[in-house]
Design a protein around this motif. Sequence first.
Motif, mmCIF file in Angstrom:
data_model
loop_
_atom_site.group_PDB
_atom_site.id
_atom_site.type_symbol
_atom_site.label_atom_id
_atom_site.label_comp_id
_atom_site.label_asym_id
_atom_site.label_seq_id
_atom_site.Cartn_x
_atom_site.Cartn_y
_atom_site.Cartn_z
ATOM 1 N N SER A 108 -4.092 -39.248 1.891
ATOM 2 C CA SER A 108 -5.333 -39.582 2.596
ATOM 3 C C SER A 108 -6.527 -39.565 1.641
ATOM 4 C CB SER A 108 -5.555 -38.594 3.742
ATOM 5 O OG SER A 108 -6.707 -38.920 4.452
ATOM 6 N N ALA A 109 -6.581 -38.584 0.778
ATOM 7 C CA ALA A 109 -7.681 -38.494 -0.186
ATOM 8 C C ALA A 109 -7.683 -39.701 -1.116
ATOM 9 C CB ALA A 109 -7.564 -37.203 -0.988
ATOM 10 N N ARG A 110 -6.523 -40.133 -1.554
ATOM 11 C CA ARG A 110 -6.441 -41.291 -2.438
ATOM 12 C C ARG A 110 -6.888 -42.564 -1.728
ATOM 13 N NH1 ARG A 110 -0.779 -39.790 -5.456
ATOM 14 N NH2 ARG A 110 -1.735 -38.426 -7.021
ATOM 15 N N LYS A 111 -6.608 -42.660 -0.447
ATOM 16 C CA LYS A 111 -7.035 -43.832 0.322
ATOM 17 C C LYS A 111 -8.542 -43.839 0.538
ATOM 18 C CE LYS A 111 -2.768 -44.308 2.952
ATOM 19 N NZ LYS A 111 -2.151 -44.114 4.267
ATOM 20 N N HIS A 112 -9.146 -42.669 0.500
ATOM 21 C CA HIS A 112 -10.574 -42.545 0.831
ATOM 22 C C HIS A 112 -11.355 -41.872 -0.296
ATOM 23 C CE1 HIS A 112 -9.546 -43.814 4.862
ATOM 24 N NE2 HIS A 112 -8.560 -42.938 4.835
ATOM 25 N N GLN A 113 -11.134 -42.318 -1.530
ATOM 26 C CA GLN A 113 -11.805 -41.708 -2.680
ATOM 27 C C GLN A 113 -13.318 -41.898 -2.655
ATOM 28 O OE1 GLN A 113 -10.163 -42.064 -6.597
ATOM 29 N NE2 GLN A 113 -8.092 -42.282 -5.788
ATOM 30 N N ASP A 114 -13.774 -42.837 -1.852
ATOM 31 C CA ASP A 114 -15.223 -43.019 -1.722
ATOM 32 C C ASP A 114 -15.839 -41.923 -0.856
ATOM 33 O OD1 ASP A 114 -13.787 -44.046 0.468
ATOM 34 O OD2 ASP A 114 -15.451 -45.334 1.049
ATOM 35 N N PHE A 115 -15.004 -41.118 -0.206
ATOM 36 C CA PHE A 115 -15.475 -40.078 0.702
ATOM 37 C C PHE A 115 -14.992 -38.684 0.306
ATOM 38 C CE2 PHE A 115 -14.941 -37.586 4.636
ATOM 39 C CZ PHE A 115 -16.259 -37.589 5.086
ATOM 40 N N THR B 243 0.110 -44.000 -5.488
ATOM 41 C CA THR B 243 -0.037 -43.620 -6.884
ATOM 42 C C THR B 243 -1.481 -43.259 -7.208
ATOM 43 O OG1 THR B 243 1.721 -45.180 -7.395
ATOM 44 C CG2 THR B 243 0.422 -44.383 -9.238
ATOM 45 N N ALA B 244 -1.628 -42.286 -8.079
ATOM 46 C CA ALA B 244 -2.963 -41.886 -8.533
ATOM 47 C C ALA B 244 -3.576 -43.008 -9.356
ATOM 48 C CB ALA B 244 -2.872 -40.621 -9.368
ATOM 49 N N SER B 245 -4.869 -43.202 -9.201
ATOM 50 C CA SER B 245 -5.571 -44.182 -10.024
ATOM 51 C C SER B 245 -5.875 -43.557 -11.382
ATOM 52 C CB SER B 245 -6.870 -44.620 -9.347
ATOM 53 O OG SER B 245 -7.754 -43.522 -9.222
ATOM 54 N N ASP B 246 -6.176 -44.394 -12.360
ATOM 55 C CA ASP B 246 -6.453 -43.889 -13.706
ATOM 56 C C ASP B 246 -7.677 -42.975 -13.745
ATOM 57 O OD1 ASP B 246 -4.280 -45.222 -14.754
ATOM 58 O OD2 ASP B 246 -5.439 -46.988 -15.334
ATOM 59 N N ASP B 247 -8.620 -43.205 -12.838
ATOM 60 C CA ASP B 247 -9.852 -42.409 -12.845
ATOM 61 C C ASP B 247 -9.837 -41.285 -11.802
ATOM 62 O OD1 ASP B 247 -10.020 -44.061 -10.639
ATOM 63 O OD2 ASP B 247 -12.138 -44.545 -10.932
ATOM 64 N N THR C 54 -4.992 -23.603 -3.932
ATOM 65 C CA THR C 54 -4.755 -22.469 -4.818
ATOM 66 C C THR C 54 -4.401 -22.901 -6.236
ATOM 67 O OG1 THR C 54 -2.442 -22.358 -4.140
ATOM 68 C CG2 THR C 54 -4.008 -20.952 -2.950
ATOM 69 N N ARG C 55 -4.271 -24.223 -6.438
ATOM 70 C CA ARG C 55 -3.939 -24.748 -7.768
ATOM 71 C C ARG C 55 -4.237 -26.239 -7.807
ATOM 72 N NH1 ARG C 55 0.764 -27.646 -7.668
ATOM 73 N NH2 ARG C 55 2.037 -27.433 -5.823
ATOM 74 N N ALA C 56 -4.200 -26.804 -9.001
ATOM 75 C CA ALA C 56 -4.345 -28.249 -9.144
ATOM 76 C C ALA C 56 -3.196 -28.929 -8.411
ATOM 77 C CB ALA C 56 -4.354 -28.637 -10.612
ATOM 78 N N LEU C 57 -3.461 -30.087 -7.849
ATOM 79 C CA LEU C 57 -2.444 -30.789 -7.062
ATOM 80 C C LEU C 57 -1.925 -32.045 -7.753
ATOM 81 C CD1 LEU C 57 -4.200 -30.445 -3.589
ATOM 82 C CD2 LEU C 57 -2.371 -29.033 -4.533
ATOM 83 N N SER C 58 -2.219 -32.175 -9.027
ATOM 84 C CA SER C 58 -1.850 -33.393 -9.755
ATOM 85 C C SER C 58 -0.343 -33.599 -9.882
ATOM 86 C CB SER C 58 -2.493 -33.386 -11.146
ATOM 87 O OG SER C 58 -2.165 -32.194 -11.823
ATOM 88 N N ASP C 59 0.446 -32.546 -9.715
ATOM 89 C CA ASP C 59 1.898 -32.697 -9.845
ATOM 90 C C ASP C 59 2.599 -32.949 -8.512
ATOM 91 O OD1 ASP C 59 1.381 -30.150 -8.875
ATOM 92 O OD2 ASP C 59 3.112 -29.262 -9.863
ATOM 93 N N ILE C 60 1.859 -33.024 -7.421
ATOM 94 C CA ILE C 60 2.445 -33.275 -6.103
ATOM 95 C C ILE C 60 2.780 -34.755 -5.978
ATOM 96 C CG2 ILE C 60 2.071 -33.189 -3.597
ATOM 97 C CD1 ILE C 60 2.159 -30.415 -4.811
#
Length: 125
Positions: A19-26, A44-48, A33-39
């Motif tokens: 949901s966060a990736r779909k709404h990065q403008d918001f 797919t995550a965008s480059d930025d 409790t930790r970084a979520l980059s490995d979930i």
Amino acid sequence: MTTKGSLATGSYTQSCIESARKHQDFVIGFIATRALSDIQASNTASDDEDFIVFTTGVNLATKGDPLGQQYQTPEAAIGRGADFIISGRGIYAADDPIEAVKLYQKEGWEAYLKRIQETRLEAQI
């Protein structure tokens, strides 16, 4: 979230990231409790992509309480990817809350400097 047996794991976490990736403008980040980059998420995550991580349950005086709250130190929280640490009881329950705030600020800053130094060293390898 920092209570033992929290349901904010697995598919719930994946759905939040999607949901966060779909709404990065918001959406600017997560309380986690930790970084979520490995979930792994379906999108797919965008480059930025660079979500902010706010970590609650930071406490220097204790590791937990009878209600199942699980605390971590500023160093542990920042080492796991926190950009901001949130300490409630560690400050308001301290004998001297002003000194407690100063200590959390110092410990958090030192942990941040350690993390960026380690990141720089990893980038050189």
